[in-house]
Design a protein around this motif. Structure first.
Motif, PDB file in Angstrom:
ATOM      1  N   SER A 219       0.834  -1.211   0.000  1.00 46.41           N
ATOM      2  CA  SER A 219       0.000   0.000   0.000  1.00 46.41           C
ATOM      3  C   SER A 219       0.863   1.252   0.000  1.00 46.41           C
ATOM      4  O   SER A 219       0.557   2.234  -0.678  1.00 46.41           O
ATOM      5  N   LEU A 220       1.964   1.193   0.755  1.00 44.56           N
ATOM      6  CA  LEU A 220       2.873   2.340   0.792  1.00 44.56           C
ATOM      7  C   LEU A 220       3.489   2.574  -0.574  1.00 44.56           C
ATOM      8  O   LEU A 220       3.583   3.720  -1.044  1.00 44.56           O
ATOM      9  N   PHE A 221       3.925   1.501  -1.223  1.00 43.31           N
ATOM     10  CA  PHE A 221       4.515   1.621  -2.553  1.00 43.31           C
ATOM     11  C   PHE A 221       3.484   2.151  -3.551  1.00 43.31           C
ATOM     12  O   PHE A 221       3.780   3.038  -4.358  1.00 43.31           O
ATOM     13  N   ARG A 222       2.267   1.629  -3.475  1.00 46.02           N
ATOM     14  CA  ARG A 222       1.206   2.067  -4.376  1.00 46.02           C
ATOM     15  C   ARG A 222       0.884   3.545  -4.149  1.00 46.02           C
ATOM     16  O   ARG A 222       0.735   4.311  -5.107  1.00 46.02           O
ATOM     17  N   TRP A 223       0.781   3.929  -2.875  1.00 47.07           N
ATOM     18  CA  TRP A 223       0.484   5.324  -2.560  1.00 47.07           C
ATOM     19  C   TRP A 223       1.590   6.253  -3.057  1.00 47.07           C
ATOM     20  O   TRP A 223       1.334   7.332  -3.571  1.00 47.07           O
ATOM     21  N   THR A 224       2.849   5.823  -2.923  1.00 49.48           N
ATOM     22  CA  THR A 224       3.978   6.630  -3.384  1.00 49.48           C
ATOM     23  C   THR A 224       3.936   6.823  -4.896  1.00 49.48           C
ATOM     24  O   THR A 224       4.151   7.937  -5.405  1.00 49.48           O
ATOM     25  N   CYS A 225       3.644   5.746  -5.621  1.00 54.04           N
ATOM     26  CA  CYS A 225       3.570   5.840  -7.082  1.00 54.04           C
ATOM     27  C   CYS A 225       2.440   6.772  -7.515  1.00 54.04           C
ATOM     28  O   CYS A 225       2.614   7.593  -8.432  1.00 54.04           O
ATOM     29  N   ILE A 226       1.284   6.651  -6.856  1.00 52.32           N
ATOM     30  CA  ILE A 226       0.155   7.511  -7.195  1.00 52.32           C
ATOM     31  C   ILE A 226       0.494   8.969  -6.909  1.00 52.32           C
ATOM     32  O   ILE A 226       0.185   9.866  -7.703  1.00 52.32           O
ATOM     33  N   THR A 227       1.158   9.216  -5.777  1.00 48.90           N
ATOM     34  CA  THR A 227       1.529  10.580  -5.418  1.00 48.90           C
ATOM     35  C   THR A 227       2.485  11.180  -6.437  1.00 48.90           C
ATOM     36  O   THR A 227       2.325  12.337  -6.857  1.00 48.90           O
ATOM     37  N   ILE A 228       3.491  10.408  -6.839  1.00 48.28           N
ATOM     38  CA  ILE A 228       4.456  10.913  -7.819  1.00 48.28           C
ATOM     39  C   ILE A 228       3.758  11.223  -9.143  1.00 48.28           C
ATOM     40  O   ILE A 228       3.981  12.282  -9.746  1.00 48.28           O
ATOM     41  N   TRP A 229       2.907  10.297  -9.589  1.00 48.13           N
ATOM     42  CA  TRP A 229       2.225  10.498 -10.866  1.00 48.13           C
ATOM     43  C   TRP A 229       1.296  11.719 -10.817  1.00 48.13           C
ATOM     44  O   TRP A 229       1.336  12.574 -11.713  1.00 48.13           O
ATOM     45  N   CYS A 230       0.464  11.795  -9.781  1.00 43.43           N
ATOM     46  CA  CYS A 230      -0.479  12.917  -9.668  1.00 43.43           C
ATOM     47  C   CYS A 230       0.254  14.245  -9.528  1.00 43.43           C
ATOM     48  O   CYS A 230      -0.164  15.268 -10.071  1.00 43.43           O
ATOM     49  N   THR A 231       1.382  14.223  -8.808  1.00 39.73           N
ATOM     50  CA  THR A 231       2.163  15.457  -8.658  1.00 39.73           C
ATOM     51  C   THR A 231       2.717  15.912  -9.993  1.00 39.73           C
ATOM     52  O   THR A 231       2.660  17.105 -10.337  1.00 39.73           O
TER      53      THR A 231
END
Length: 527
Positions: A219-231
């Motif tokens: 979940s942490l890895f998924r959240w990090t990827c989503i954050t980077i992409w959305c940013t």
């Protein structure tokens, strides 16, 4: 925006400002009153530039008439004790700017206007007086940059009103609201401060945090990827805005210089319970509903203007080959206008608190500085597109707003805009940083802000408060919309440049009617 408990604000406790300024700074002001110095923050320097010189204006309605002498004494014991409200900005020989504590003459900051300054025939006399402050003379730089106007005049909601006018360089809305609330007391318990609901935090839930399992790390890895992409996506849109991607030119869009035009303020009371009914129907938040009703209201306003144009043209142009003269031709033109409105680009700049602690931090912590809570202008811009497509289901506007806000929550756009402005200011100077912020604002249509107030009735120096009406003057946009909560109700505030938007009351009613339609749609689904 309401909860059973909320947070408690501690009583105001001032602290001697940090005097670890540069030696040159100290030497430059030897002999002046008060040697407590503090460097001006980058955001504070930006708000002092002519192109972005903004003032926060807040109308406080009271249940009883205002005793001017008691008000002065109360201010001296509370707000005047705060370091920023008792300091002036100075510049040393190296060009560095500092806040320097000075002696405050309270009479210099209290304004009691004569009866002739208030229009007795106006139904919004208090708002009209506050709007005139947009054209008031700039603050005297030799004094702290704030003032309080006292109007012992009855209005629809109050027996008397006080209007704070505060330069934005002193702090952002979170800072100033915290200071104001720390000076109030609960009506039900005069020895305590009113409670304020905190905002919920984002992130993983407690079960996931405790688990320490592979699911947590996934979940942490998924959240990090989503954050980077959305940013990356949201920052890219922000850069395109700076490069000149402007909003569509509409009846609400201002242009360069609009910040210095005469203003008009319109307000309406709306129920937070109504907003909760809508948010529960779509599984969203009050912010989602706020953005949804604004989107729907603005579309209705633009549609009304389009309808008038079509009808007016058909009545005056006869059987003109372009305008036509039949009802069918008018209907066809309106249909075309509907499609044109659907594709309009209308965006709002929303100010977001970048402090690590969400909501309104406790003032005592904020005044001490530190990483948990910072006094000043710790705000970033978020570029928020409004849905202009026509929907048969009113709740679809809230659903689209939720999609937009959820995407924004997953990005670091606010932090990027905050730190990029700071970096540009340090590397190039205040003028370049101001130009970046100015372009971001002038290319958009409106500004949005949602501020949380006390959950219970509060009093200011013994006088119960009936309502709180905030707004901002000076930003390069023709439209600014605020939502202020207080005592389980919400005040919707629409501030416009009169030359651009001459009928703000109509726009306000469209937003109110949008909420009513959404509430009816939500209630219909539950039966």
């Amino acid at each position: 925006m309401a909860s059973e408990e909320g947070i408690r604000l501690r009583a105001i406790r001032t602290k001697v400002a940090d005097t670890d300024a540069t030696t040159a700074g100290r030497d430059a002001y030897d002999g002046e009153i008060g040697q407590e110095m503090e460097p001006v923050t980058p955001a504070g320097r930006m708000f002092m530039q002519p192109n972005l010189s903004c003032c926060i204006v807040c109308i406080i309605g009271f249940k009883n008439g205002i005793n001017v002498a008691a008000m002065k004494k109360g201010l001296e014991e509370t707000i005047v004790q705060h370091k920023r409200f008792s300091s002036v900005m100075k510049q040393d020989e190296n060009g560095s700017k500092y806040w320097v504590r000075t002696k405050v003459n309270i009479d210099d900051h209290i304004v009691v206007p004569p009866a002739s300054a208030i229009n007795p025939e106006s139904s919004n006399k208090i708002e009209d007086y506050a709007a005139e402050l947009a054209l008031a003379l700039p603050f005297d730089q030799s004094r702290p940059l704030w003032e309080l106007h006292i109007l012992n005049v009855k209005s629809a909601d109050a027996a008397a009103s006080a209007i704070f006018r505060i330069h934005h360089s002193l702090g952002d809305g979170i800072s100033i609201m915290s200071l104001f609330l720390a000076s109030t007391r609960s009506v039900s318990n005069p020895i305590s401060l009113p409670s304020v609901q905190p905002l919920s935090t984002e992130g993983f839930n407690s079960n996931e945090r405790r688990a320490g399992s592979m699911y947590y790390y996934f979940s942490l890895f998924r959240w990090t990827c989503i954050t980077i992409w959305c940013t990356l996506v949201e920052v890219g849109k922000f850069l395109l805005l700076l490069l000149g991607v402007k909003d569509s030119q509409t009846a609400l869009k201002g242009s360069i210089g609009v910040g210095r035009l005469a203003k008009s303020i319109s307000t309406a009371n709306i129920g937070l319970d109504d907003m909760r009914i809508v948010k529960n129907a779509v599984g969203g938040t009050v912010n989602d509903v706020f953005l949804g009703i604004v989107s729907s209201g603005i579309r209705r306003y633009l549609q009304q203007h389009a309808d008038k144009l079509a009808i007016h043209s058909s009545n005056n142009q006869g059987n003109h080959p372009v305008y036509g003269g039949t009802k069918e031709a008018v209907a066809a033109r309106i249909s075309i206008q509907d499609k044109c409105i659907d594709v309009l680009r209308i965006r709002a700049t929303s100010l977001v608190n970048t402090r690590t602690q969400p909501g309104l931090p406790e003032l005592s912590t904020m005044m001490q500085g530190g990483s948990q809570a910072r006094w000043g202008n710790s705000i970033g811009y978020v570029l928020t597109p409004l849905c202009m497509k026509k929907h048969d289901d009113p709740l679809d506007y809230v659903r689209k707003a939720k999609e937009t806000i959820d995407r924004k929550k997953c990005s670091l756009e606010a932090i990027f805009t905050y730190w990029s402005a700071q970096l540009i200011l340090k590397l190039v100077g205040a003028e370049a940083a101001v130009n970046m912020s100015y372009n971001a604002l002038v290319h958009t249509t409106l500004a949005l802000s949602n501020m949380i107030g006390p959950l219970e009735e509060a009093m200011f120096f013994g006088n119960p408060i009936t309502d709180i009406v905030p707004t901002v003057f000076g930003q390069p946009q023709a439209l600014c919309i605020h939502l202020q909560s207080y005592m389980g109700k919400a005040k919707l505030v629409v501030t416009v440049a009169k030359d651009i938007i001459p009928d703000p009351d109509i726009l306000l009613q469209h937003i109110v009617y949008s909420l009513e339609d959404m509430k009816q749609a939500a209630c219909a689904r539950t039966h």
